[in-house]
Design an enzyme around this catalytic site. Structure first.
Site, short mmCIF file in Angstrom:
data_model
loop_
_atom_site.label_atom_id
_atom_site.label_comp_id
_atom_site.label_asym_id
_atom_site.label_seq_id
_atom_site.Cartn_x
_atom_site.Cartn_y
_atom_site.Cartn_z
N SER A 1 -0.47 10.22 1.61
CA SER A 1 -1.48 9.17 1.64
C SER A 1 -1.66 8.73 3.08
O SER A 1 -1.59 9.54 4.00
CB SER A 1 -1.03 8.02 0.73
OG SER A 1 -2.00 7.00 0.68
N ARG B 1 -6.56 4.88 -1.15
CA ARG B 1 -6.76 3.99 -2.29
C ARG B 1 -7.34 4.74 -3.49
O ARG B 1 -7.16 4.32 -4.62
CB ARG B 1 -7.73 2.87 -1.90
CG ARG B 1 -7.11 1.73 -1.13
CD ARG B 1 -8.02 0.52 -1.21
NE ARG B 1 -7.63 -0.49 -0.22
CZ ARG B 1 -8.24 -0.69 0.92
NH1 ARG B 1 -9.28 0.05 1.24
NH2 ARG B 1 -7.84 -1.62 1.75
N VAL C 1 0.10 -3.91 -2.63
CA VAL C 1 0.03 -3.03 -1.46
C VAL C 1 -1.38 -2.48 -1.24
O VAL C 1 -2.22 -2.51 -2.14
CB VAL C 1 1.04 -1.86 -1.58
CG1 VAL C 1 2.46 -2.40 -1.67
CG2 VAL C 1 0.72 -0.98 -2.79
N GLU C 2 -1.59 -1.93 -0.05
CA GLU C 2 -2.87 -1.34 0.38
C GLU C 2 -4.04 -2.29 0.15
O GLU C 2 -5.10 -1.91 -0.34
CB GLU C 2 -3.10 0.01 -0.32
CG GLU C 2 -2.09 1.07 0.11
CD GLU C 2 -2.49 2.49 -0.29
OE1 GLU C 2 -3.67 2.72 -0.57
OE2 GLU C 2 -1.60 3.35 -0.29
N GLY C 3 -3.82 -3.55 0.50
CA GLY C 3 -4.83 -4.57 0.30
C GLY C 3 -4.55 -5.31 -0.98
O GLY C 3 -4.79 -4.77 -2.07
#
Length: 765
Positions: free
Chosen positions: A163, A331, A453-455
Site C-alpha cells: 500500500s 484507500r 487510519v488513512e484518514g
C-alpha cells in the site's frame, strides 16, 4: 407581446455579445465569486488536482451513463494470481494460529515471517523485472481479504508493504538508481519497509507535520556533500519495529538557497536505511491488542545526502502530491479488503451459528429479531464485495479515483463495524469470550483501527468526500477557481466568462430536469436493463440530478463557508456515496450473470441506499441556512415528499433464509472466508456442525412426529431423546449414531473457552 419580444432581444444581446456580457454579467459575478470562494492553498490545490475523476463524476453531474458503467471490464484474477491464491495463500493460512499470534506470541512466528518474505507477499505490486509479482489491484485486494478472514495481524503485515510506502512511491516517482537499489531487496523480502507520516502533532492533518529537514552541506561516507539535516518524531508507524528501510515525510527548508530561490520547499519524502546513523526505532505500540508490528521512530540532526529524496532533488517539496495520489490508491485496496473480509467471515459463521444454536426448541435464526440482524449482515456483505471489486477494478484501469476511494474507505469500514456488531448480538455470549474457539473477537478489536487510519472516518466523511467531490467532480468549479486565481485579471475574466455561460446552462438543465423528474417520480428515465432492477436505475438517475442541483445551490449560496458547514456538506457527500454504492451493487449483479438468488440482496442494498439518500436530503433541507432556498430545493426535487423506505421485512427474511442453509448463494457470498480443516479449527468446527445439523433434519422429523404422537417425550436432553427414539424404533442404530455425532458437533461449536487459574497471567502485559 411586443414588450416580451423586446425583453427577449435585450437578453439575446446581453448574453450573445461577448463584451456586453462580460461587463454587465461576468465581471460583477467574477468579483462576487472571488469573494465567496477564496483561492485554494497550495496543499488544497494539490489535493484537488491529485487523482482522477471516474464514475463519481457522472454521478455528481446529474447524468450517469449506465451503459458506460456496464462497459467497464469486470475485475478478475489472472491464472497466475488464482494459482497464488490456491497455493501460497492457502499454505500461509494453514500456518496461522491467530489466537496464539495475538494473545500469546504477540507477533507472527519466525517461520511465518520467512514464508511471507520468501514467497513474494511483500512484492505483489513490484514489477517482475525487479523480482516482484506485479499482481493486479484486484489480486492484491483479494489476497488481503482472504488472509484477513484467518488473521488480521497477518493481513495487515502483508497489506502495508503493498500500500502506501516505499515500494509504491519508488515505482511512481523513484529515480532509476533508487529503483535498482531498493526494489529487488523489497521484492525478495530482504528489505522490510515502513512509511512514517503520522506524528504526535500531525494525524489527519498530514500537511501540518512539524518534522523538518534543512538543506545544508555535511559529511557522508567521508566526503562533504549537499544533503538534508533531519529532525522527526513519528508514531503509529506499521512495521517500524522490524523495518530495514524507512520512508519519511517531512517539511523541507532551504534557508541558504542552496537549491534555488525558495526557502520553504514544502513536504518532501525520503528513503533512509534504518541502520543509518541517527535513525532511531523507538518503542512498539500495541493497537487494540493486535499483534502486527506498529511503533515509533525518531531522529535528531540526522544528515542524509540529497539524492535520498524519493525522485531525487527534483522532487524536493513535491511530497504532498505524491502522498495524496498514492494514498488514494491505497484507500481503494487495503481497508476495503479488510472490511470485506469481516463481512465474508461474519456472514458465513453467523448464518451457521444461527442455525446450529437453538433456544426455546428451535434454531435462533427462526426468530425475526435475529433475522433482521442476519439479513443486514448478508446485504451489507453483498454491498461490500460489490464495492471492493468495482473500486479495485478502477485502480486496475490505471486510475487513482480519490473521491471514490474515500467513499470506499469510509462507508466500507463503517458497514463492517455495523455488521460485526450484528454478528456479536446474534452470537451473544459466544462472541465475547476470547479464546481459541472465538473467530470474531480479533476482527472486532481491529475494527477501530480501520476506522481511524488513512484518514479518520470523521475527517473522510465531513471534509473529503464532498469537499473534493464538489470541486473535482463538478464540470466547471475547479476551472472557475483556477480562473479566479489567475494573476492576469483580464485573462482570468475571459476564462471565467466562457465557463460561466456553460455553468449557467448546466444549472438550468439540472433545475428543470430535477423538477421534471420530481413531478414524474423518475418514471420516464431510461434504464440500460429491463426487469426487476430497471426501477432502481431510474431512481438513481433522479437522485443524481437532485445532487447536482443541490450542490450547485449550496456552492452559490454558501461559497467558501460550505467547507466549514461540515454537517451540511457531509450530507451531500452521503448522497454521492450511496449513489456510488448502489452503482457498484448493480454492476456486480450484472457482472455475475443476473443471478435470481442475488435479487433479495440487490433489493435490500439499493432500497437502503435510496432510503439513506432521502434521509441525507431531509437533513440537508432542514439545516440549510436559508429556509426559502431549502423549501425551493425540496419542492423541485421532492414535490410529493421523500418516499423512499427501508426494505420490506420479507426481503430481509429472504436473505436470512439464504444464509441458514447450504447453497450456491451462501458459497458465492462468502467465497473468501477461510474454513479450517477438521474440528480443531473453530471455523471448520462451526461449518461441520452446520452441515451435520442440516443432514440430520430428515431423522429429526421422525422424532418430531413421534413427539407429536406422544410416544417420545419433549424437552429432554438430546442424548436421552436419541436413546428413547432408538429404543422404540423411531430411528435406526445408524441414524442414532448420526444424531449423536451431530449433537457432539453442535455442542462443541457453541461452546466457549475457559482457562485454568494462572494460565492467562502468563500472557499478560
Amino acid at each position: 407581446m411586443s414588450m416580451l419580444i423586446l425583453l427577449l432581444v435585450v437578453l439575446i444581446v446581453v448574453l450573445g455579445v461577448a463584451d456586453i456580457r462580460r461587463n454587465l454579467i461576468t465581471k460583477p459575478v467574477f468579483g462576487i465569486f472571488k469573494k465567496i470562494l477564496p483561492p485554494l492553498s497550495d496543499t488544497e490545490r494539490e489535493a484537488m488536482e491529485a487523482g482522477d475523476v471516474w464514475w463519481d463524476g457522472d454521478l455528481f453531474q446529474g447524468k450517469p451513463d449506465w451503459k458506460k458503467l456496464h462497459a467497464i471490464p469486470k475485475a478478475q484474477l489472472s491464472a497466475e494470481e488464482q494459482s497464488f491464491m490456491d497455493n501460497e495463500v492457502d499454505t500461509l493460512l494453514k500456518m496461522l494460529d491467530d489466537y496464539k499470534i495475538v494473545q500469546e506470541q504477540r507477533d507472527l512466528p519466525p517461520e511465518v515471517w520467512q514464508f511471507i518474505k520468501d514467497n513474494g507477499f511483500f512484492a505483489m505490486i513490484i514489477p517482475k523485472s525487479y523480482g516482484g509479482r506485479e499482481f493486479s489491484a484486484i489480486a492484491n485486494s483479494t489476497i488481503v481479504s482472504r488472509i484477513a478472514t484467518r488473521s488480521l495481524t497477518a493481513a495487515v503485515t502483508v497489506m502495508v508493504p503493498n500500500s502506501l510506502g516505499p515500494g509504491e512511491l519508488l515505482m511512481h516517482y523513484g529515480t532509476q538508481e533508487q529503483k535498482d537499489r531498493w526494489l529487488p531487496g523489497l521484492a525478495a523480502g530482504k528489505e522490510v519497509p515502513c512509511f512514517a507520516l503520522t506524528g504526535p502533532e500531525a494525524g489527519s492533518d498530514a500537511g501540518g507535520i512539524p518534522d523538518t529537514g534543512v538543506v545544508c552541506k555535511g559529511q557522508f561516507e567521508g566526503q562533504e556533500v549537499l544533503g538534508i539535516r533531519l529532525n522527526w518524531d513519528k508514531r503509529y508507524i506499521t512495521l517500524a519495529p522490524v523495518a530495514t528501510v524507512l520512508g519519511l515525510a517531512f517539511k523541507l527548508y532551504d534557508p541558504e538557497n542552496l537549491l534555488g530561490a525558495k526557502t520553504e520547499l514544502g513536504i518532501t519524502c525520503a528513503l533512509i536505511p534504518t541502520s543509518h546513523e541517527g535513525v532511531e526505532i523507538g518503542d512498539r505500540h500495541f493497537p487494540m491488542n493486535m499483534a502486527f508490528m506498529n511503533g515509533t521512530t525518531y531522529g535528531k540532526d540526522v544528515f542524509i545526502p540529497l539524492d535520498w529524496i524519493i525522485g531525487g532533488p527534483d522532487y524536493a517539496g513535491r511530497g504532498w502530491r505524491m502522498l495524496v495520489e498514492c494514498l488514494s490508491a491505497g484507500r481503494g485496496i487495503s481497508l476495503p479488503a479488510l472490511a470485506t473480509a469481516t463481512g465474508h467471515l461474519a456472514t458465513r459463521m453467523t448464518g451457521a451459528y444461527s442455525y446450529v444454536r437453538q433456544q426455546f426448541g428451535m434454531a435462533i435464526g427462526k426468530f425475526e429479531g435475529v433475522q433482521e440482524s442476519l439479513g443486514r449482515i448478508g446485504a451489507y456483505t453483498y454491498s461490500l464485495e460489490a464495492m471492493r471489486v468495482m473500486t479495485a477494478g478502477a485502480i486496475d484501469l490505471n486510475l487513482s479515483p480519490s473521491v471514490v476511494t474515500a467513499i470506499a474507505k469510509y462507508h466500507m469500514t463503517e458497514m463492517s463495524r455495523t455488521l460485526l456488531n450484528d454478528a456479536f448480538d446474534i452470537h451473544s455470549g459466544r462472541a465475547i469470550q476470547v479464546g481459541p474457539k472465538n473467530y470474531l473477537a480479533h476482527g472486532y478489536m481491529g475494527i477501530p483501527i480501520s476506522i481511524t487510519v488513512e484518514g479518520a472516518n470523521i475527517l473522510t466523511r465531513n471534509l473529503m468526500i464532498f469537499g473534493q467531490g464538489a470541486t473535482r467532480c463538478h464540470p466547471y468549479v475547479l476551472q472557475e477557481l483556477e480562473a479566479a486565481a489567475n494573476p492576469n485579471a483580464e485573462e482570468g475574466l475571459q476564462q471565467f466568462d466562457s465557463l460561466l455561460m456553460k455553468h449557467i446552462g448546466f444549472a438550468l438543465g439540472n433545475t428543470f430536469g430535477a423538477l421534471w423528474q420530481g413531478l414524474t417520480l423518475g418514471c420516464f428515465n431510461s434504464s440500460p436493463v429491463s426487469g426487476e432492477t430497471a426501477k432502481y436505475y431510474k431512481q438513481l438517475s433522479r437522485m443524481s440530478r437532485a445532487l447536482a442541483l443541490s450542490a450547485d445551490f449550496s456552492m452559490l449560496m454558501l461559497g467558501g463557508d460550505l467547507k466549514r458547514k461540515e454537517m451540511l456538506s457531509a450530507r451531500l457527500g452521503d448522497v454521492l456515496s450511496h449513489l456510488y454504492i448502489a452503482s457498484a451493487v448493480l454492476k456486480f449483479y450484472e457482472d455475475n450473470g443476473r443471478q435470481v438468488a442475488d435479487l433479495p440482496f440487490v433489493r435490500y442494498s439499493i432500497e437502503r441506499n435510496l432510503f439513506e439518500i432521502g434521509k441525507a436530503f431531509s437533513g440537508f433541507f432542514q439545516n440549510f441556512p436559508s429556509a426559502v432556498v431549502a423549501r425551493l430545493l425540496k419542492t423541485l426535487v421532492f414535490p410529493f415528499g421523500i418516499g423512499y423506505k427501508m426494505p420490506a421485512d420479507a426481503v430481509t427474511q429472504d436473505i436470512s433464509d439464504a444464509l441458514l442453509k447450504p447453497g450456491v448463494i451462501r458459497d458465492r457470498l462468502t467465497h473468501l472466508c477461510f474454513i479450517g480443516e477438521g474440528d480443531e479449527d473453530p471455523t471448520g468446527l462451526m461449518e461441520s456442525a452446520f452441515i451435520a445439523v442440516h443432514e440430520a433434519q430428515p431423522i429429526m422429523k421422525k422424532i418430531y412426529a413421534a413427539q407429536k404422537q406422544g410416544t417420545v417425550p419433549r424437552k429432554i436432553p438430546m442424548e436421552q431423546l436419541i436413546a428413547k427414539a432408538l429404543d422404540i424404533n423411531v430411528i435406526t442404530a445408524d441414524e442414532a449414531k448420526q444424531l449423536t455425532r451431530m449433537n457432539e458437533l453442535r455442542f462443541a461449536s457453541i461452546s466457549v473457552d475457559s482457562f485454568k487459574p494462572g494460565v492467562l497471567s502468563k500472557h499478560s502485559l
